[in-house]
Design an enzyme around this catalytic site. Structure first.
Site, PDB file in Angstrom:
ATOM      1  N   LYS A  72       0.857  -1.202   0.000  1.00  0.00           N
ATOM      2  CA  LYS A  72       0.000   0.000   0.000  1.00  0.00           C
ATOM      3  C   LYS A  72       0.884   1.241   0.000  1.00  0.00           C
ATOM      4  CE  LYS A  72      -1.664   1.747   3.977  1.00  0.00           C
ATOM      5  NZ  LYS A  72      -1.415   3.176   4.189  1.00  0.00           N
ATOM      6  N   ASN A  73       1.905   1.272   0.880  1.00  0.00           N
ATOM      7  CA  ASN A  73       2.691   2.493   1.057  1.00  0.00           C
ATOM      8  C   ASN A  73       3.667   2.732  -0.084  1.00  0.00           C
ATOM      9  OD1 ASN A  73       1.203   2.921   3.266  1.00  0.00           O
ATOM     10  ND2 ASN A  73       2.773   2.359   4.747  1.00  0.00           N
ATOM     11  N   ARG A 107      -4.222  10.389   3.040  1.00  0.00           N
ATOM     12  CA  ARG A 107      -3.105  11.305   3.281  1.00  0.00           C
ATOM     13  C   ARG A 107      -2.124  11.297   2.116  1.00  0.00           C
ATOM     14  NH1 ARG A 107      -1.119  13.778   7.128  1.00  0.00           N
ATOM     15  NH2 ARG A 107       1.013  13.181   6.724  1.00  0.00           N
ATOM     16  N   CYS A 137      -4.275  13.249  11.482  1.00  0.00           N
ATOM     17  CA  CYS A 137      -5.159  12.077  11.498  1.00  0.00           C
ATOM     18  C   CYS A 137      -5.105  11.547  12.928  1.00  0.00           C
ATOM     19  CB  CYS A 137      -4.718  11.048  10.480  1.00  0.00           C
ATOM     20  SG  CYS A 137      -3.453   9.955  11.053  1.00  0.00           S
ATOM     21  N   ARG A 161       0.871  14.951  12.276  1.00  0.00           N
ATOM     22  CA  ARG A 161       1.403  14.625  10.949  1.00  0.00           C
ATOM     23  C   ARG A 161       1.511  15.860  10.040  1.00  0.00           C
ATOM     24  NH1 ARG A 161      -1.076   8.949   9.102  1.00  0.00           N
ATOM     25  NH2 ARG A 161       0.877   8.836   7.940  1.00  0.00           N
ATOM     26  N   PRO A 162       2.280  16.850  10.460  1.00  0.00           N
ATOM     27  CA  PRO A 162       2.490  18.041   9.624  1.00  0.00           C
ATOM     28  C   PRO A 162       3.249  17.683   8.337  1.00  0.00           C
ATOM     29  CG  PRO A 162       4.045  18.006  11.422  1.00  0.00           C
ATOM     30  CD  PRO A 162       3.101  16.879  11.677  1.00  0.00           C
ATOM     31  N   ILE A 163       3.266  18.584   7.367  1.00  0.00           N
ATOM     32  CA  ILE A 163       4.034  18.345   6.135  1.00  0.00           C
ATOM     33  C   ILE A 163       5.088  19.439   5.939  1.00  0.00           C
ATOM     34  CG2 ILE A 163       2.220  17.014   4.981  1.00  0.00           C
ATOM     35  CD1 ILE A 163       1.608  19.601   3.356  1.00  0.00           C
ATOM     36  N   ASP A 194       4.310   1.013  12.269  1.00  0.00           N
ATOM     37  CA  ASP A 194       3.044   0.426  11.800  1.00  0.00           C
ATOM     38  C   ASP A 194       2.816  -0.962  12.376  1.00  0.00           C
ATOM     39  OD1 ASP A 194       3.202   1.748   8.401  1.00  0.00           O
ATOM     40  OD2 ASP A 194       2.888   2.664  10.356  1.00  0.00           O
ATOM     41  N   ILE A 227       7.729   7.516  17.017  1.00  0.00           N
ATOM     42  CA  ILE A 227       7.420   8.217  15.772  1.00  0.00           C
ATOM     43  C   ILE A 227       6.159   9.072  15.884  1.00  0.00           C
ATOM     44  CG2 ILE A 227       6.999   7.941  13.284  1.00  0.00           C
ATOM     45  CD1 ILE A 227       9.728   6.821  14.051  1.00  0.00           C
ATOM     46  N   ARG A 286      -8.902  -0.452   3.948  1.00  0.00           N
ATOM     47  CA  ARG A 286      -8.041   0.460   3.186  1.00  0.00           C
ATOM     48  C   ARG A 286      -6.637  -0.119   2.980  1.00  0.00           C
ATOM     49  NH1 ARG A 286      -6.473   5.423   5.954  1.00  0.00           N
ATOM     50  NH2 ARG A 286      -4.994   5.293   4.237  1.00  0.00           N
TER      51      ARG A 286
HETATM   52  C1  EPZ Z   1       4.376   6.838   6.041  1.00  0.00           C
HETATM   53  O1  EPZ Z   1       3.668   7.972   6.520  1.00  0.00           O
HETATM   54  C2  EPZ Z   1       3.362   5.718   6.042  1.00  0.00           C
HETATM   55  N1  EPZ Z   1       2.243   6.078   5.166  1.00  0.00           N
HETATM   56  C3  EPZ Z   1       2.852   5.465   7.453  1.00  0.00           C
HETATM   57  O2  EPZ Z   1       2.007   4.324   7.387  1.00  0.00           O
HETATM   58  C4  EPZ Z   1       4.031   5.150   8.354  1.00  0.00           C
HETATM   59  O3  EPZ Z   1       3.566   5.012   9.675  1.00  0.00           O
HETATM   60  C5  EPZ Z   1       5.055   6.285   8.279  1.00  0.00           C
HETATM   61  O4  EPZ Z   1       5.458   6.484   6.900  1.00  0.00           O
HETATM   62  C6  EPZ Z   1       6.298   6.000   9.099  1.00  0.00           C
HETATM   63  O5  EPZ Z   1       6.881   4.800   8.649  1.00  0.00           O
HETATM   64  C7  EPZ Z   1       2.417   6.003   3.838  1.00  0.00           C
HETATM   65  O6  EPZ Z   1       3.486   5.672   3.355  1.00  0.00           O
HETATM   66  C8  EPZ Z   1       1.220   6.344   3.003  1.00  0.00           C
HETATM   67  P1  EPZ Z   1       6.587  10.256   7.981  1.00  0.00           P
HETATM   68  P2  EPZ Z   1       4.364   9.438   6.433  1.00  0.00           P
HETATM   69  O7  EPZ Z   1       6.556  11.460   7.096  1.00  0.00           O
HETATM   70  O8  EPZ Z   1       5.155   9.546   5.186  1.00  0.00           O
HETATM   71  C9  EPZ Z   1       6.697  13.647  11.263  1.00  0.00           C
HETATM   72  C10 EPZ Z   1       0.089   3.070   7.646  1.00  0.00           C
HETATM   73  O9  EPZ Z   1      -0.369   2.547   8.659  1.00  0.00           O
HETATM   74  N2  EPZ Z   1       6.746  14.575  10.112  1.00  0.00           N
HETATM   75  O10 EPZ Z   1       7.791   9.372   7.971  1.00  0.00           O
HETATM   76  O11 EPZ Z   1       3.322  10.453   6.699  1.00  0.00           O
HETATM   77  C11 EPZ Z   1       5.296  13.075  11.420  1.00  0.00           C
HETATM   78  O12 EPZ Z   1       4.510  13.952  12.206  1.00  0.00           O
HETATM   79  C12 EPZ Z   1       0.625   4.488   7.704  1.00  0.00           C
HETATM   80  O13 EPZ Z   1       0.192   2.501   6.518  1.00  0.00           O
HETATM   81  C13 EPZ Z   1       6.967  15.929  10.350  1.00  0.00           C
HETATM   82  O14 EPZ Z   1       7.110  16.371  11.496  1.00  0.00           O
HETATM   83  O15 EPZ Z   1       5.341   9.338   7.683  1.00  0.00           O
HETATM   84  C14 EPZ Z   1       5.504  11.762  12.094  1.00  0.00           C
HETATM   85  O16 EPZ Z   1       5.562  11.959  13.493  1.00  0.00           O
HETATM   86  C15 EPZ Z   1       0.364   5.124   9.046  1.00  0.00           C
HETATM   87  N3  EPZ Z   1       7.005  16.786   9.290  1.00  0.00           N
HETATM   88  C16 EPZ Z   1       6.893  11.328  11.603  1.00  0.00           C
HETATM   89  O17 EPZ Z   1       7.504  12.487  11.012  1.00  0.00           O
HETATM   90  C17 EPZ Z   1       6.842  16.348   8.002  1.00  0.00           C
HETATM   91  O18 EPZ Z   1       6.910  17.181   7.066  1.00  0.00           O
HETATM   92  C18 EPZ Z   1       6.828  10.215  10.568  1.00  0.00           C
HETATM   93  O19 EPZ Z   1       6.212  10.757   9.454  1.00  0.00           O
HETATM   94  C19 EPZ Z   1       6.616  14.978   7.776  1.00  0.00           C
HETATM   95  C20 EPZ Z   1       6.578  14.107   8.843  1.00  0.00           C
END
Ligand code: EPZ
Length: 417
Positions: free
Chosen positions: A22-23, A92, A116, A121-123, A304, A326, A398
Site C-alpha cells: 500500500k505504502n 493522506r 489524522c 502529521r504536519p508536512i 506500523d 514516531i 483500506r
Molecule cells: C508513512 O507515513 C506511512 N504512510 C505510514 O504508514 C508510516 O507510519 C510512516 O510512513 C512512518 O513509517 C504512507 O506511506 C502512506 P513520515 P508518512 O513522514 O510519510 C513527522 C500506515 O499505517 N513529520 O515518515 O506520513 C510526522 O509527524 C501508515 O500505513 C513531520 O514532522 O510518515 C511523524 O511523526 C500510518 N514533518 C513522523 O515524522 C513532516 O513534514 C513520521 O512521518 C513529515 C513528517
C-alpha cells in the site's frame, strides 16, 4: 455500517499470499503522472486507497486503465487543475500529487487537510523541500498553491527522515534543473521502489535506500513497466497471526529482509519460524515470554507494526513494553484490547505502554480507531474465545487486500456482516 465478525480460537494452516505494498502504490500512482508516455504498474493491491487515487487521476483528465492487479496510466492529456478537498481528504497520500504536479508543471493547486488520529502529521518538511527547489508556497485553510518559475536542484537536509517528505521531494526534483541532494533521507524499501520506477522511466536517482539520495534533473521520462514490492506491513501482520495460530502456515511472496526487526523480536519472544527466500513458514505456536519494543525509522522496528504486536504481547508470559517514538498518539487500540481481557497501561506521556501477559482474551464488540489499530483488534479477535465484532472496518479494508478471503482460506471463521 458493515462490521467484521470473527469466531476466535481456530488454528490456521495453508498459504497466505502477500499483495503489493500500500505504502508504495500510493506513491507510484501519483509518480506515474510525471511520465510523458504510458506507464504500466503491476502487483497493484486491491484496496480502496487505489480507488481514491484513481478518482484524482480521472479528475485531472489522466487516462487510467485498471485490470486485476494492474494499472496503466497515460498523462499526456492531463489538466493541472485544483484538486478539491473532497478528493484529497480521502487519503493522506494525496499529498504525493504536490510533488508530482510541481515536478511536471512547476505548479500545483490542491487542498490538503493535515493530521489524522495517530498524530498531527504536519508536512513542513515536504514544503521546506519544495521551497529549496525554488517554489513559492501560499496556504490558506488547507488550500495550497505551490509554484515555481523553474525548479532548480538544491541540497535539502531533512530534520527528520520523513518517508513522505523524502518521496515528495524526489518527485519534485526528477525534472528540476541540476542536482538535488536529500540528506537524512528516509530509507524505507518503498522509497527504493519509487526511485526504481522513476529510473525505469529515465530519471537519474542514486542512493535510494540510504540516507543520502542524489537526483540529477532530466527533461523527458519515457514509458516503462514496473512492479509494486510486496507489502511488508501486511506480511508482518500475517506473521504475527501465524505466530499465534499457525499450524504449518506459510506467508508467501514476501521479502523477509524487509522485516528484520519484527523477525528478531518475535524470535526473542520464542517464535520458531523457517525463513525461505520469499516466504516464512510457522509450523506451530510455542510458549512466549515478554519483550521490549521500541519503534524507530527503517530499518528499526516499524511503527506500523507495534499496534499489531500488542495482541501478541498479551499472550507472552510476563511484562512487555512498547515505546512509540514516531507518533504522539498511537496506542488507541490498547483500551479496546483491554475490553477483551488484555492488561495494558499507557504512560501519561502517551509514548510508552506496558502489557502484562499471559491474559486469555474473550470476544466482544470493539471499534477500530485507525488502520493498524483495527488490524490489531482483528489479530486479537482471531485468538479470543468466542465471537468478536469490529466496527469502523473501512480503516482495515483500506490497507489490507482481501483480508477476509485470505484468512478464510486458511481456516479462520471471519466474515463481513
Ligand atoms: C508513512 O507515513 C506511512 N504512510 C505510514 O504508514 C508510516 O507510519 C510512516 O510512513 C512512518 O513509517 C504512507 O506511506 C502512506 P513520515 P508518512 O513522514 O510519510 C513527522 C500506515 O499505517 N513529520 O515518515 O506520513 C510526522 O509527524 C501508515 O500505513 C513531520 O514532522 O510518515 C511523524 O511523526 C500510518 N514533518 C513522523 O515524522 C513532516 O513534514 C513520521 O512521518 C513529515 C513528517
Amino acid at each position: 455500517m458493515p462490521k467484521i465478525k470473527i469466531d476466535g480460537g481456530h488454528e490456521l494452516s495453508g498459504t497466505i499470499t502477500i499483495s503489493g505494498a500500500k505504502n508504495s502504490v500510493v506513491a507510484l500512482i501519483p509518480a506515474a503522472i510525471l511520465c510523458d508516455e504510458t506507464v504500466t504498474i503491476s502487483n497493484v493491491p486491491n484496496i480502496t486507497d487505489v480507488d481514491d487515487l484513481e478518482n484524482i487521476l480521472v479528475h485531472l483528465n489522466a487516462k487510467i486503465t485498471r485490470s486485476p492487479g494492474k494499472v496503466e496510466i497515460n498523462s499526456s492529456d492531463i489538466i493541472n487543475k485544483e484538486i478539491t478537498e473532497t478528493l484529497s481528504k480521502k487519503l493522506r497520500a494525496s499529498y504525493y500529487f504536490m510533488g508530482a504536479l510541481l515536478g511536471k508543471f512547476n505548479k500545483v493547486d490542491m487542498y490538503f487537510p493535515g493530521g489524522c488520529s495517530i498524530g498531527a502529521r504536519p508536512i513542513n518538511l515536504h514544503l521546506k523541500g519544495f521551497e529549496l527547489l525554488g517554489a513559492k508556497i501560499t496556504e490558506e485553510e488547507n488550500h495550497f498553491i505551490i509554484e515555481a518559475e523553474k525548479l532548480r536542484g538544491n541540497n535539502i537536509y531533512l530534520d527528520f527522515p520523513s518517508v513522505g517528505a523524502t518521496i515528495n521531494i524526489m518527485l519534485a526534483a526528477v525534472k528540476a534543473r541540476g542536482k538535488t541532494v536529500i540528506d537524512n533521507a528516509a530509507q524505507e524499501p518503498e522509497i527504493v521502489n519509487i526511485a526504481t520506477f522513476l529510473n525505469n522511466m529515465g530519471a537519474k536517482i542514486r542512493g535510494a535506500g540510504t540516507s543520502t539520495i542524489t537526483i540529477i534533473g532530466v527533461k523527458y521520462l519515457h514509458s516503462c513497466f514496473h512492479e509494486v514490492i510486496p507489502d511488508r506491513i501486511e506480511a508482518g501482520t500475517y506473521l504475527v497471526i501465524a505466530s499465534l495460530l499457525g499450524q504449518e502456515l506459510k506467508i508467501d511472496n514476501m521479502i523477509p529482509s524487509h522485516l528484520e526487526a519484527l523477525i528478531a523480536k518475535l524470535t526473542e519472544a520464542g517464535v520458531e519460524m523457517d525463513i525461505g527466500l520469499d516466504n516464512i513458514v510457522i509450523h506451530e505456536p510455542k510458549d512466549y515470554h515478554g519483550i521490549d519494543i521500541k519503534t524507530l525509522v527503517y530499518p528499526g522496528f516499524a511503527t506500523d507494526l507495534q499496534q499489531i504486536m500488542a495482541p501478541f504481547l498479551t499472550q507472552c508470559k510476563g511484562r512487555s513494553t512498547i515505546e512509540e517514538t514516531i507518533y504522539e498518539n498511537r496506542f488507541q487500540n490498547l483500551p479496546e484490547l483491554d475490553k477483551m481481557g488484555a492488561n495494558t497501561q499507557i504512560r501519561k506521556d502517551n509514548r510508552k505502554a506496558t502489557i502484562r501477559g499471559k491474559t486469555p482474551l474473550k470476544g466482544t464488540e470493539v471499534t477500530a480507531t485507525d488502520l493498524r489499530g483495527g488490524a490489531s483488534l482483528l489479530v486479537a479477535a482471531l485468538i479470543a474465545e468466542g465471537v468478536t465484532t469490529i466496527d469502523n472496518i473501512s480503516y482495515i479494508l483500506r490497507g489490507y487486500d482481501q483480508i477476509v478471503e485470505k484468512l478464510t482460506a486458511v481456516g479462520a471463521k471471519i466474515e463481513i456482516i
